[in-house]
Design an enzyme around this catalytic site. Structure first.
Site, PDB file in Angstrom:
ATOM      1  N   ARG A  10       0.843  -1.192   0.000  1.00  0.00           N
ATOM      2  CA  ARG A  10       0.000   0.000   0.000  1.00  0.00           C
ATOM      3  C   ARG A  10       0.875   1.237   0.000  1.00  0.00           C
ATOM      4  O   ARG A  10       2.080   1.166   0.224  1.00  0.00           O
ATOM      5  CB  ARG A  10      -0.923  -0.003   1.212  1.00  0.00           C
ATOM      6  CG  ARG A  10      -0.175   0.073   2.534  1.00  0.00           C
ATOM      7  CD  ARG A  10      -1.095  -0.053   3.732  1.00  0.00           C
ATOM      8  NE  ARG A  10      -1.539  -1.431   3.936  1.00  0.00           N
ATOM      9  CZ  ARG A  10      -2.314  -1.819   4.942  1.00  0.00           C
ATOM     10  NH1 ARG A  10      -2.752  -0.952   5.819  1.00  0.00           N
ATOM     11  NH2 ARG A  10      -2.657  -3.089   5.075  1.00  0.00           N
ATOM     12  N   ALA A  24       0.962   5.096  -2.320  1.00  0.00           N
ATOM     13  CA  ALA A  24       0.989   5.361  -3.761  1.00  0.00           C
ATOM     14  C   ALA A  24       2.322   5.014  -4.419  1.00  0.00           C
ATOM     15  O   ALA A  24       2.347   4.300  -5.434  1.00  0.00           O
ATOM     16  CB  ALA A  24       0.615   6.818  -4.029  1.00  0.00           C
ATOM     17  N   ARG A  64      -6.446   0.021  -7.875  1.00  0.00           N
ATOM     18  CA  ARG A  64      -6.660   1.137  -6.950  1.00  0.00           C
ATOM     19  C   ARG A  64      -6.839   2.407  -7.780  1.00  0.00           C
ATOM     20  O   ARG A  64      -5.871   2.893  -8.374  1.00  0.00           O
ATOM     21  CB  ARG A  64      -5.454   1.303  -5.999  1.00  0.00           C
ATOM     22  CG  ARG A  64      -5.117   0.115  -5.110  1.00  0.00           C
ATOM     23  CD  ARG A  64      -6.170  -0.157  -4.041  1.00  0.00           C
ATOM     24  NE  ARG A  64      -6.419   0.953  -3.157  1.00  0.00           N
ATOM     25  CZ  ARG A  64      -5.700   1.244  -2.065  1.00  0.00           C
ATOM     26  NH1 ARG A  64      -4.655   0.515  -1.748  1.00  0.00           N
ATOM     27  NH2 ARG A  64      -6.039   2.279  -1.300  1.00  0.00           N
ATOM     28  N   ASP A  99      -1.731  10.694  -2.559  1.00  0.00           N
ATOM     29  CA  ASP A  99      -1.917   9.651  -3.560  1.00  0.00           C
ATOM     30  C   ASP A  99      -2.117  10.229  -4.954  1.00  0.00           C
ATOM     31  O   ASP A  99      -1.858   9.555  -5.946  1.00  0.00           O
ATOM     32  CB  ASP A  99      -3.107   8.775  -3.187  1.00  0.00           C
ATOM     33  CG  ASP A  99      -2.775   7.855  -2.026  1.00  0.00           C
ATOM     34  OD1 ASP A  99      -2.548   6.659  -2.254  1.00  0.00           O
ATOM     35  OD2 ASP A  99      -2.731   8.358  -0.876  1.00  0.00           O
ATOM     36  N   ASN A 132      -5.422  12.460  -0.271  1.00  0.00           N
ATOM     37  CA  ASN A 132      -4.669  11.617   0.667  1.00  0.00           C
ATOM     38  C   ASN A 132      -5.686  10.836   1.497  1.00  0.00           C
ATOM     39  O   ASN A 132      -6.902  10.952   1.304  1.00  0.00           O
ATOM     40  CB  ASN A 132      -3.762  12.475   1.549  1.00  0.00           C
ATOM     41  CG  ASN A 132      -2.751  11.639   2.323  1.00  0.00           C
ATOM     42  OD1 ASN A 132      -2.044  10.814   1.747  1.00  0.00           O
ATOM     43  ND2 ASN A 132      -2.670  11.832   3.623  1.00  0.00           N
ATOM     44  N   LYS A 133      -5.187  10.021   2.383  1.00  0.00           N
ATOM     45  CA  LYS A 133      -6.058   9.149   3.176  1.00  0.00           C
ATOM     46  C   LYS A 133      -7.175   9.941   3.844  1.00  0.00           C
ATOM     47  O   LYS A 133      -6.975  11.061   4.304  1.00  0.00           O
ATOM     48  CB  LYS A 133      -5.229   8.410   4.219  1.00  0.00           C
ATOM     49  CG  LYS A 133      -5.961   7.307   4.949  1.00  0.00           C
ATOM     50  CD  LYS A 133      -6.510   6.247   3.991  1.00  0.00           C
ATOM     51  CE  LYS A 133      -5.419   5.632   3.145  1.00  0.00           C
ATOM     52  NZ  LYS A 133      -5.954   4.664   2.145  1.00  0.00           N
TER      53      LYS A 133
END
Length: 356
Positions: A50, A52, A93, A243, A253-254
């Site tokens: 996991r 990017a 993804r 990402d 991002n997350k």
């Protein structure tokens, strides 16, 4: 500061790829052997690998593994089958642009390499290994550049980060956590505060684990503690990874990053994004065009074997990412130095002169 043994989540091993199984950390340090392109696709989808940049490196190897298994010697047929392999990997993804960037680099090599199919396969492996090595070097450059822009006071900084943007999320060293590593080595770091990062807890599980490996002082907080910690003066700056970054500087991002940027703005605390130039998607004008992956709702209602809430008669929403507007980002720290989000369009004009 003493250096711990480096962590490399994606390693080429003679004829296969070795991945650190991040789903088992921090309780178990285990690895997974990947011999086929489909195995790599599954490893990316299930988050064995996991982050990017790490996904991009893994996908590059996945393209080669798929190419290696193509049996035809006909160039046109080979490229047709390779496109199918590339499409399978692209579908794993949707948000992380490094995935698409790395696959595109591999496919360009496949199309432009002259000679036999075997010659193309050889160059594809060389390219994947180059992407791997370049990512490690890029992350180290990001960390080095950060030292010149970090606040000069206090002498030792307290840094808050979200999710995991460390060695595990890259080919090694890390982006946001690479900045932390460089600050620690330069004796500019007092402590890392790691958001736990619900729902998959990458901050609590992975960022904290990486810090422990190197003896970096780390405190894990729940995501909803960040505002309180800023208000009482515990945080000097925030650094996160990304990402995908749009041409105007909006950064995906997350999930939870956007709210963190708002809280940092309210408390006049610098908010940095650390990412390689390959994370900038110049084809996307702004963050509204960034696709946001939605994941299985069981990540919300379940941790391990523990059910956290009623699952009957309840709906769940589980976006994996959110987008932080450019105006909330102090600077984007890249391998070419810190860039104000407003300057990214100038990079777009000059991108042909930048090797990304």
């Amino acid at each position: 500061m003493a250096q711990a043994n480096p962590v490399y989540p994606v390693i080429w091993q003679t004829d296969h790829v070795l991945l650190i199984d991040q789903t088992r950390l921090p309780n178990e340090y285990d690895s997974v052997e990947v011999h086929r392109s489909e195995e790599m696709a599954i490893a990316i989808e299930t988050m064995i690998v996991r982050g990017a940049p790490a996904i991009g490196v893994a996908a590059a190897y996945g393209v080669y593994l798929g190419a290696r298994d193509i049996e035809t010697g006909d160039r046109a047929e080979f490229l047709t089958q390779l496109e199918q392999i590339a499409e399978r990997l692209r579908a794993t993804r949707p948000t992380a642009v490094n995935l698409f960037w790395a696959i595109d680099q591999m496919m360009k090599v496949a199309y432009y390499t002259e000679g036999s199919v075997d010659a193309i396969k050889t160059v594809l492996l060389e390219t994947a290994r180059t992407i791997n090595a370049d990512d490690i070097r890029t992350c180290q450059q990001i960390g080095d550049h950060s030292l010149s822009i970090l606040p000069s006071t206090p002498a030792k900084l307290r840094i808050l980060t979200h999710c995991n943007a460390g060695a595990l999320a890259t080919a090694g060293y890390g982006t946001a956590l690479g900045v932390v590593r460089s600050a620690w080595t330069a004796e500019r770091l007092e402590r890392v505060y790691a958001d736990e990062t619900r729902p998959r807890l990458q901050g609590a599980k992975l960022t904290a684990w990486e810090c422990v490996q190197e003896g970096i002082p780390v405190t894990v907080i729940t995501d909803n503690m960040a505002a309180h910690c800023m208000k009482i003066g515990m945080i000097d700056l925030v650094i996160v990874g990304a990402d995908r970054i749009a041409a105007n500087g909006d950064a995906a991002n997350k999930i939870g990053t956007y709210s963190l940027s708002l809280v940092a703005k309210a408390h006049n605390i610098p908010f940095y994004v650390a990412a390689p130039l390959s994370t900038i998607d110049f084809a996307i004008a702004d963050g509204a065009q960034i696709p946001i992956e939605e994941r299985n709702p069981n990540e919300v209602y379940q941790i391990g074997d523990t059910i956290l809430c009623p699952t009957t008669g309840v709906e769940f929403y589980n976006p994996a990412f959110d987008v932080t507007p450019a105006e909330l980002i102090t600077a984007i720290i890249t391998e070419h130095g810190a860039i104000a989000p407003s300057e990214l369009r100038d990079r777009l004009k000059a991108k042909s002169a930048i090797e990304i």
